[in-house]
Design a protein around this motif. Structure first.
Motif, mmCIF file in Angstrom:
data_model
loop_
_atom_site.group_PDB
_atom_site.id
_atom_site.type_symbol
_atom_site.label_atom_id
_atom_site.label_comp_id
_atom_site.label_asym_id
_atom_site.label_seq_id
_atom_site.Cartn_x
_atom_site.Cartn_y
_atom_site.Cartn_z
ATOM 1 N N HIS A 1 -0.315 12.333 11.544
ATOM 2 C CA HIS A 1 0.414 12.590 10.296
ATOM 3 C C HIS A 1 1.514 13.626 10.466
ATOM 4 N N TRP A 2 1.583 14.240 11.636
ATOM 5 C CA TRP A 2 2.561 15.316 11.882
ATOM 6 C C TRP A 2 2.717 15.477 13.388
ATOM 7 N N PHE A 3 3.722 16.263 13.787
ATOM 8 C CA PHE A 3 3.989 16.516 15.208
ATOM 9 C C PHE A 3 4.237 18.006 15.409
ATOM 10 N N PRO A 4 3.979 18.479 16.605
ATOM 11 C CA PRO A 4 4.261 19.897 16.889
ATOM 12 C C PRO A 4 5.771 20.126 16.993
ATOM 13 N N TYR A 5 6.222 21.233 16.482
ATOM 14 C CA TYR A 5 7.661 21.544 16.512
ATOM 15 C C TYR A 5 8.195 21.542 17.944
ATOM 16 N N GLU A 6 7.322 21.804 18.902
ATOM 17 C CA GLU A 6 7.752 21.810 20.305
ATOM 18 C C GLU A 6 8.379 20.477 20.729
ATOM 19 N N LEU A 7 8.071 19.405 20.029
ATOM 20 C CA LEU A 7 8.684 18.118 20.388
ATOM 21 C C LEU A 7 10.210 18.189 20.293
ATOM 22 N N THR A 8 10.715 19.095 19.473
ATOM 23 C CA THR A 8 12.172 19.206 19.338
ATOM 24 C C THR A 8 12.823 19.781 20.610
ATOM 25 N N ARG A 9 11.994 20.270 21.545
ATOM 26 C CA ARG A 9 12.570 20.709 22.835
ATOM 27 C C ARG A 9 12.958 19.525 23.716
ATOM 28 N N CYS A 10 12.486 18.354 23.368
ATOM 29 C CA CYS A 10 12.824 17.156 24.139
ATOM 30 C C CYS A 10 14.197 16.690 23.671
ATOM 31 N N THR A 11 15.209 17.376 24.139
ATOM 32 C CA THR A 11 16.542 17.186 23.581
ATOM 33 C C THR A 11 17.207 15.877 24.003
ATOM 34 N N LEU A 12 16.620 15.173 24.983
ATOM 35 C CA LEU A 12 17.183 13.877 25.385
ATOM 36 C C LEU A 12 16.612 12.734 24.548
ATOM 37 N N LEU A 13 15.630 13.075 23.687
ATOM 38 C CA LEU A 13 14.982 12.024 22.896
ATOM 39 C C LEU A 13 16.011 11.302 22.033
ATOM 40 N N ARG A 14 16.095 9.982 22.205
ATOM 41 C CA ARG A 14 17.099 9.225 21.465
ATOM 42 C C ARG A 14 16.483 8.046 20.718
ATOM 43 N N ASP A 15 15.237 7.700 21.058
ATOM 44 C CA ASP A 15 14.621 6.531 20.430
ATOM 45 C C ASP A 15 13.144 6.824 20.183
ATOM 46 N N SER A 16 12.679 6.467 18.989
ATOM 47 C CA SER A 16 11.268 6.669 18.686
ATOM 48 C C SER A 16 10.798 5.520 17.807
ATOM 49 N N THR A 17 9.508 5.254 17.878
ATOM 50 C CA THR A 17 8.910 4.262 16.997
ATOM 51 C C THR A 17 7.624 4.873 16.472
ATOM 52 N N VAL A 18 7.685 5.302 15.216
ATOM 53 C CA VAL A 18 6.588 6.025 14.595
ATOM 54 C C VAL A 18 6.200 5.270 13.324
ATOM 55 N N SER A 19 4.917 5.201 13.036
ATOM 56 C CA SER A 19 4.457 4.602 11.778
ATOM 57 C C SER A 19 4.658 5.640 10.674
ATOM 58 N N THR A 20 5.841 5.608 10.089
ATOM 59 C CA THR A 20 6.245 6.709 9.213
ATOM 60 C C THR A 20 5.443 6.765 7.912
ATOM 61 N N ARG A 21 4.838 5.663 7.505
ATOM 62 C CA ARG A 21 4.032 5.706 6.264
ATOM 63 C C ARG A 21 2.796 6.571 6.410
#
Ligand SMILES: [Zn+2]
Ligand SMILES: [Zn+2]
Length: 264
Positions: free
Chosen positions: A139-159
């Motif tokens: 239901h959430w992610f750690p803020y540390e994921l924002t250090r992955c600055t090359l991240l350009r594509d994600s597929t998350v079950s946003t609901r």
């Protein structure tokens, strides 16, 4: 009650190889934390309380798969393909060693039983594609994921996400500031804190020693907008967070039932 909208009947072909061998045992558990519509949205929500059993076969197998991937420097990592359904169901978080996979560009966590992702995910500095799709208990992610600055594509079950714009589920309530005399940051109850330990600041990475400052913030990441939990060393670190994504709570917040969110 099973929500048809939460469980797509057709999966994109690119996930055809992302699931492990079929079996008769369930490979994950269901949860109803966030509801599936404005009508079924709960008034309040708590973190998942599950603790990881680190003696189980699934955990040991996952540790070995991570070691193997770190050694061969592979760029695509799909660990749950190699776990049996029983083993998959045993995994509620990832080991800290996930942070050794600095060569990985594409991480597939399709259909897992995960309830949290550890801050070490932020060490995957090569990560370009992140796919925790249909891991409905995330239901959430750690803020540390924002250090992955090359991240350009994600597929998350946003609901399944706290505060998602479809039906705006609540966020667990956070305590703004906690001191070490109040709580041992190395021995936390996941059902209260969302983690069993906080060691370093989500923002500046220094050890969290005397005070823990917490907040939720929703930000763009990859091709999604994700709710992040910040465990900060100081108010200064919280003050330096980026502006939240438009259309979400306009400032970092403490969650809880009183949180005002834009209407769904
Ligand atoms: Zn849940
Ligand atoms: Zn800090």
């Amino acid at each position: 009650m099973q929500d048809a909208g939460e469980e797509p009947r057709l999966f994109p072909n690119r996930f055809a190889d992302a699931v492990g061998p079929a079996g008769t045992q369930p490979d994950r558990d269901r949860c109803r934390c966030v509801g599936h519509s404005a009508a079924t949205r709960p008034a309040s929500v708590k973190f998942h309380p599950e603790r990881q059993d680190t003696t189980c076969e699934g955990w040991q197998h996952l540790l070995a798969l991570i070691d193997e991937a770190a050694t061969d420097g592979r760029q695509v990592f799909t660990p749950f393909v190699n776990l049996s359904p029983v083993e998959c169901r045993q995994i509620v978080t990832l080991p800290a060693t996930i942070g050794t996979l600095t060569e990985v560009k594409h991480l597939v966590l399709y259909g897992t039983n995960l309830v949290r992702i550890p801050p070490q995910i932020g060490a995957l500095t090569g990560l370009e594609v992140f796919e925790p799709y249909t891991s409905h208990r995330l239901h959430w992610f750690p803020y540390e994921l924002t250090r992955c600055t090359l991240l350009r594509d994600s597929t998350v079950s946003t609901r399944a996400l706290y505060g998602n714009r479809k039906h705006r589920p609540p966020f667990p309530a956070l305590r703004a500031v906690t001191t070490t005399t109040q709580t041992d940051f190395a021995a936390l109850d996941p059902g209260v804190w969302g983690t069993d330990a906080v060691s370093t600041c989500s923002a500046c990475a220094v050890p969290v020693v005397e005070e823990l400052h917490r907040a939720w913030i929703t930000l763009p990441a990859g091709t999604d907008v994700l709710p992040f939990l910040v465990n900060a060393c100081s108010k200064e670190c919280l003050d330096q967070l980026p502006p939240p994504a438009p259309g979400y709570a306009p400032a970092p917040h403490l969650g809880g039932p009183a949180l005002h969110q834009p209407t769904p």
